[in-house]
Design a protein around this motif. Structure first.
Motif, PDB file in Angstrom:
ATOM      1  N   TYR A  38       1.528  15.986  11.261  1.00  0.00           N
ATOM      2  CA  TYR A  38       1.821  14.821  10.401  1.00  0.00           C
ATOM      3  C   TYR A  38       1.252  14.978   8.993  1.00  0.00           C
TER       4      TYR A  38
ATOM      5  N   THR B  75       7.685  11.802   9.735  1.00  0.00           N
ATOM      6  CA  THR B  75       6.924  10.563   9.958  1.00  0.00           C
ATOM      7  C   THR B  75       7.537   9.841  11.164  1.00  0.00           C
ATOM      8  N   SER B  76       6.939   8.725  11.532  1.00  0.00           N
ATOM      9  CA  SER B  76       7.348   8.094  12.804  1.00  0.00           C
ATOM     10  C   SER B  76       8.620   7.268  12.706  1.00  0.00           C
ATOM     11  N   ARG B  77       8.946   6.804  11.529  1.00  0.00           N
ATOM     12  CA  ARG B  77      10.074   5.872  11.329  1.00  0.00           C
ATOM     13  C   ARG B  77       9.937   4.633  12.205  1.00  0.00           C
ATOM     14  N   LEU B  78       8.717   4.187  12.347  1.00  0.00           N
ATOM     15  CA  LEU B  78       8.452   2.992  13.159  1.00  0.00           C
ATOM     16  C   LEU B  78       8.395   1.720  12.314  1.00  0.00           C
ATOM     17  N   SER B  79       8.556   1.863  10.982  1.00  0.00           N
ATOM     18  CA  SER B  79       8.247   0.722  10.109  1.00  0.00           C
ATOM     19  C   SER B  79       9.064  -0.530  10.425  1.00  0.00           C
TER      20      SER B  79
ATOM     21  N   GLU C 279      -2.514   5.304   8.226  1.00  0.00           N
ATOM     22  CA  GLU C 279      -1.359   4.627   7.606  1.00  0.00           C
ATOM     23  C   GLU C 279      -1.169   3.247   8.232  1.00  0.00           C
TER      24      GLU C 279
ATOM     25  N   ASN D 181       8.586   7.617   2.306  1.00  0.00           N
ATOM     26  CA  ASN D 181       7.488   7.030   1.524  1.00  0.00           C
ATOM     27  C   ASN D 181       7.245   7.750   0.199  1.00  0.00           C
TER      28      ASN D 181
ATOM     29  N   ARG E 246       9.848   6.674  -2.083  1.00  0.00           N
ATOM     30  CA  ARG E 246       9.644   5.281  -2.515  1.00  0.00           C
ATOM     31  C   ARG E 246       8.688   5.255  -3.706  1.00  0.00           C
TER      32      ARG E 246
ATOM     33  N   ASP F 127      13.203  -2.187   6.851  1.00  0.00           N
ATOM     34  CA  ASP F 127      11.794  -2.482   7.154  1.00  0.00           C
ATOM     35  C   ASP F 127      11.162  -3.392   6.097  1.00  0.00           C
TER      36      ASP F 127
ATOM     37  N   ASP G 101       9.235  -5.754   4.193  1.00  0.00           N
ATOM     38  CA  ASP G 101       8.085  -6.471   4.746  1.00  0.00           C
ATOM     39  C   ASP G 101       7.278  -6.993   3.566  1.00  0.00           C
TER      40      ASP G 101
ATOM     41  N   ASN H 123       3.805  -5.187   3.009  1.00  0.00           N
ATOM     42  CA  ASN H 123       3.875  -3.764   2.628  1.00  0.00           C
ATOM     43  C   ASN H 123       4.658  -3.549   1.334  1.00  0.00           C
ATOM     44  N   ASN H 124       5.701  -4.333   1.153  1.00  0.00           N
ATOM     45  CA  ASN H 124       6.530  -4.140  -0.036  1.00  0.00           C
ATOM     46  C   ASN H 124       5.757  -4.568  -1.288  1.00  0.00           C
TER      47      ASN H 124
ATOM     48  N   GLN I 156       2.520  -4.734  -1.643  1.00  0.00           N
ATOM     49  CA  GLN I 156       1.432  -3.779  -1.855  1.00  0.00           C
ATOM     50  C   GLN I 156       1.977  -2.464  -2.419  1.00  0.00           C
TER      51      GLN I 156
HETATM   52  C1  LIG Z   1       7.349   0.880  -3.457  1.00  0.00           C
HETATM   53  C2  LIG Z   1       7.070   0.866  -1.974  1.00  0.00           C
HETATM   54  C3  LIG Z   1       7.626  -0.138  -1.176  1.00  0.00           C
HETATM   55  C4  LIG Z   1       7.377  -0.154   0.201  1.00  0.00           C
HETATM   56  N1  LIG Z   1       7.956  -1.154   0.957  1.00  0.00           N
HETATM   57  C5  LIG Z   1       7.693  -1.205   2.293  1.00  0.00           C
HETATM   58  C6  LIG Z   1       8.256  -2.227   3.092  1.00  0.00           C
HETATM   59  O1  LIG Z   1       8.947  -3.141   2.620  1.00  0.00           O
HETATM   60  N2  LIG Z   1       8.013  -2.191   4.431  1.00  0.00           N
HETATM   61  C7  LIG Z   1       7.216  -1.234   5.006  1.00  0.00           C
HETATM   62  O2  LIG Z   1       7.018  -1.251   6.228  1.00  0.00           O
HETATM   63  N3  LIG Z   1       6.649  -0.275   4.256  1.00  0.00           N
HETATM   64  C8  LIG Z   1       6.867  -0.217   2.928  1.00  0.00           C
HETATM   65  N4  LIG Z   1       6.301   0.779   2.178  1.00  0.00           N
HETATM   66  C9  LIG Z   1       5.328   1.703   2.815  1.00  0.00           C
HETATM   67  C10 LIG Z   1       5.914   3.004   3.403  1.00  0.00           C
HETATM   68  O3  LIG Z   1       6.772   3.609   2.494  1.00  0.00           O
HETATM   69  C11 LIG Z   1       6.664   2.778   4.723  1.00  0.00           C
HETATM   70  O4  LIG Z   1       5.898   1.982   5.608  1.00  0.00           O
HETATM   71  C12 LIG Z   1       6.950   4.112   5.418  1.00  0.00           C
HETATM   72  O5  LIG Z   1       7.720   4.936   4.564  1.00  0.00           O
HETATM   73  C13 LIG Z   1       7.688   3.868   6.703  1.00  0.00           C
HETATM   74  O6  LIG Z   1       8.036   5.060   7.319  1.00  0.00           O
HETATM   75  P1  LIG Z   1       7.377   5.487   8.694  1.00  0.00           P
HETATM   76  O7  LIG Z   1       7.437   4.344   9.656  1.00  0.00           O
HETATM   77  O8  LIG Z   1       8.022   6.753   9.103  1.00  0.00           O
HETATM   78  O9  LIG Z   1       5.873   5.731   8.263  1.00  0.00           O
HETATM   79  P2  LIG Z   1       4.673   6.551   8.959  1.00  0.00           P
HETATM   80  O10 LIG Z   1       4.191   7.544   7.989  1.00  0.00           O
HETATM   81  O11 LIG Z   1       5.062   7.036  10.301  1.00  0.00           O
HETATM   82  O12 LIG Z   1       3.551   5.432   9.065  1.00  0.00           O
HETATM   83  C14 LIG Z   1       3.363   4.609  10.224  1.00  0.00           C
HETATM   84  C15 LIG Z   1       3.353   3.167   9.824  1.00  0.00           C
HETATM   85  O13 LIG Z   1       2.273   2.888   8.962  1.00  0.00           O
HETATM   86  C16 LIG Z   1       2.648   1.886   8.018  1.00  0.00           C
HETATM   87  N5  LIG Z   1       2.583   2.464   6.670  1.00  0.00           N
HETATM   88  C17 LIG Z   1       2.822   3.742   6.305  1.00  0.00           C
HETATM   89  N6  LIG Z   1       2.617   3.898   4.987  1.00  0.00           N
HETATM   90  C18 LIG Z   1       2.251   2.699   4.518  1.00  0.00           C
HETATM   91  C19 LIG Z   1       1.903   2.199   3.233  1.00  0.00           C
HETATM   92  N7  LIG Z   1       1.852   3.003   2.145  1.00  0.00           N
HETATM   93  N8  LIG Z   1       1.578   0.894   3.102  1.00  0.00           N
HETATM   94  C20 LIG Z   1       1.577   0.077   4.174  1.00  0.00           C
HETATM   95  N9  LIG Z   1       1.901   0.489   5.417  1.00  0.00           N
HETATM   96  C21 LIG Z   1       2.236   1.777   5.588  1.00  0.00           C
HETATM   97  C22 LIG Z   1       4.078   1.496   8.325  1.00  0.00           C
HETATM   98  O14 LIG Z   1       4.053   0.343   9.149  1.00  0.00           O
HETATM   99  C23 LIG Z   1       4.580   2.711   9.069  1.00  0.00           C
HETATM  100  O15 LIG Z   1       5.632   2.419   9.948  1.00  0.00           O
HETATM  101  C24 LIG Z   1       6.545   0.826   0.786  1.00  0.00           C
HETATM  102  C25 LIG Z   1       5.992   1.834  -0.020  1.00  0.00           C
HETATM  103  C26 LIG Z   1       6.257   1.851  -1.386  1.00  0.00           C
HETATM  104  C27 LIG Z   1       5.668   2.943  -2.229  1.00  0.00           C
END
Ligand SMILES: Cc1cc2nc3c(=O)[nH]c(=O)nc-3n(C[C@H](O)[C@H](O)[C@H](O)COP(=O)(O)OP(=O)(O)OC[C@H]3O[C@@H](n4cnc5c(N)ncnc54)[C@H](O)[C@@H]3O)c2cc1C
Length: 476
Positions: A226, A238-242, A278, A344, A347, A375, A377, A380-381, A383
């Motif tokens: 990871y 990544t996990s794509r669990l968001s 994360e 991410n 983003r 996703d 949120d 998270n969005n 932040q």
């Molecule tokens: C401008 C911007 C906007 C974003 N908007 C959102 C949003 O609306 N919803 C959202 O869920 N995430 C958001 N993120 C955070 C992050 O990009 C996503 O959570 C992540 O890409 C989801 O993919 P994953 O589940 O494969 O992540 P993984 O890398 O597998 O991470 C596991 C989980 O950790 C949490 N996570 C991971 N990175 C972050 C982070 N930087 N901040 C907070 N939580 C995190 C998520 O719940 C995610 O599913 C945003 C990031 C940026 C830079």
């Protein structure tokens, strides 16, 4: 046997569901209800991609409940009178729900709780889909954190107490009077017209089963490695669990419990810890949203009140449509449009480009993400945007401006991601893929349909952003 309404909102699962566990502990028969009232969450009512996901998630939960002998009752808001009516019809004693931490929802829920209690019901909210309540992790002085590292250092010491529960295989059927009045999920009108969401479901399977499958796939695949893969957008690193986490189809405690049940090698354990970190960012976002609720619409850092943001609707549309002429930015925006999700790292790049090179207020980007991300949120969005724009907590300083061309070269080294989402650039050689305007002849010949110049010169955009930042009145 007395009965309890389990009011489900964004906790669309049965395992590790505290409200259900509360009813079971009290010997009450649970009746599951979803009340659709998006207008009560304004100005951040769920966007269109979220609603498309919600449709599938509700169907999955309803099928799960039916398989256990119960059902998911569907109603349409306003919430308070709807719950009062259901409670009266079913002669329930209690109404339970999991907390959410968005400002509009907190305000609505406080009224609901007060009025249900005034009507003689036991109305109780329990911990939402977080590892820790936003007020549980506090600084030494008893206040909220604004910096992630100490927040997480403190929160981590409590992780060992986290355990996930499971739901019973059989659950009682709801009373006939309620089942007869339940709406069909179709009646909520969540399915997009026309169907622009087709590609989403090749990648995502909404619902608790889909969430568990995504977790299994991650555990068997990308978890190991990871830390080295998570920044490479072409990989499923990544996990794509968001979205599953956002809709509460899986709880963070379930994820932790699964990860702990596996014996990892030392190297893989470091990867898993990196992933859990994360999840820590997700907790931190909820913490910030709860303690600084105004930040959904205003900068956390007040210094930016006077920032000279630009307003150029044409540039904003080019950004939204992935037509800026900067390949990594355009690839990200097209990935978002086609799949409802974006990597991410990308983003961060598209957000940096919008708020710095184009100097648009981060709210323009946050609102677009809100409508298009599955996703989306609020915690998270908000932040993510404030962090990237440099206006938030523990943020990347405004003067640290990503260069999208060099970032693309670093994180998409063979151009696979850009070629996947910008097929019109597929024929360009690697050397011309990151800053194609520097190879004008090739671009004209091989990709005539792609913008021939970037919407902003990267150097000029950067310099004018820095000048705007330096012109800000200094605060203590
Ligand atoms: C401008 C911007 C906007 C974003 N908007 C959102 C949003 O609306 N919803 C959202 O869920 N995430 C958001 N993120 C955070 C992050 O990009 C996503 O959570 C992540 O890409 C989801 O993919 P994953 O589940 O494969 O992540 P993984 O890398 O597998 O991470 C596991 C989980 O950790 C949490 N996570 C991971 N990175 C972050 C982070 N930087 N901040 C907070 N939580 C995190 C998520 O719940 C995610 O599913 C945003 C990031 C940026 C830079």
């Amino acid at each position: 046997m007395s009965r309890a309404l389990i009011w489900l909102r964004r906790d669309l699962r049965l395992d590790d569901l505290p409200a259900l566990q509360l009813a079971l502990r009290r010997g009450e028969a649970p009746i599951f209800v979803y009340v659709h009232a998006p207008q009560e969450e304004a100005p951040w009512s769920p966007g269109r991609a979220s609603l498309a996901w919600l449709d599938r998630s509700l169907r999955a939960l309803q099928a799960d409940l039916r398989g256990r002998g119960s059902d998911l009752l569907i109603a349409q808001g306003p919430t308070l009178p709807t719950l009062l009516q259901l409670a009266q019809q079913a002669e329930v004693d209690s109404v339970y729900w999991q907390r959410r931490y968005e400002p509009a929802v907190i305000a609505r829920d406080a009224i609901v709780k007060r009025e249900l209690r005034a009507a003689g019901l036991q109305a109780e909210s329990v911990k939402g889909a977080v590892l820790f309540e936003p007020w549980e992790v506090q600084t030494g002085q008893g206040g909220p954190y604004k910096v992630f590292t100490p927040f997480w250092r403190n929160a981590q010491t409590r992780l060992k107490d986290v355990v996930a529960t499971t739901a019973p295989e059989a659950l009682p059927a709801p009373p006939d009077v309620l089942a007869a009045g339940s709406l069909a999920i179709n009646a909520l009108g969540l399915i997009p017209v026309p169907r622009w969401d087709g590609d989403f479901w090749e990648r995502f399977e909404p619902g608790a089963q889909g969430a568990l499958r995504a977790l299994d796939a991650f555990v068997d695949g990308a978890a190991e490695g990871y830390l080295s893969q998570r920044d490479l957008p072409e990989r499923a690193g990544t996990s794509r669990l968001s979205a599953h986490l956002h809709f509460g189809e899986i709880s963070p405690a379930q994820i932790l419990t699964t990860l702990r049940s596996i014996t990892w090698s030392a190297a893989a354990q470091a990867d898993v810890d990196g992933f859990v970190r994360e999840l820590g960012w997700r907790e931190f976002s909820q913490h910030l949203l709860y303690h600084f609720p105004h930040t959904t619409d205003e900068n956390l850092n007040p210094q930016f009140v006077a920032f000279p943001w630009q307003d150029d609707p044409r540039a904003l549309v080019a950004w939204q449509q992935g037509r800026t002429g900067v390949p990594i930015v355009d690839a990200g925006m097209r990935e978002l449009w086609h799949t409802g999700w974006m990597h991410n790292r990308v983003r961060m790049l598209v957000a940096s480009f919008l708020t710095k090179h184009l100097r648009h207020h981060w709210l323009h980007g946050a609102r677009w993400f809100w409508d298009t991300l599955v996703d989306a949120d609020l915690a998270n969005n908000t932040q993510g945007w404030q962090w990237t724009a440099g206006t938030g907590a523990d943020a990347a300083p405004y003067f640290r401006i990503f260069n999208p061309a060099t970032q693309a070269e670093r994180f998409d080294p063979n151009g696979s991601y850009v070629r996947q989402w910008l097929p019109e650039l597929a024929c360009l050689p690697d050397k011309a893929l990151y800053a194609p305007w520097e190879h004008a002849d090739l671009l004209r010949r091989l990709a005539p349909d792609y913008p021939q110049r970037p919407i902003v010169d990267l150097r000029e955009g950067r310099e004018s952003a820095l000048a705007a930042y330096q012109g800000l009145p200094k605060r203590d």
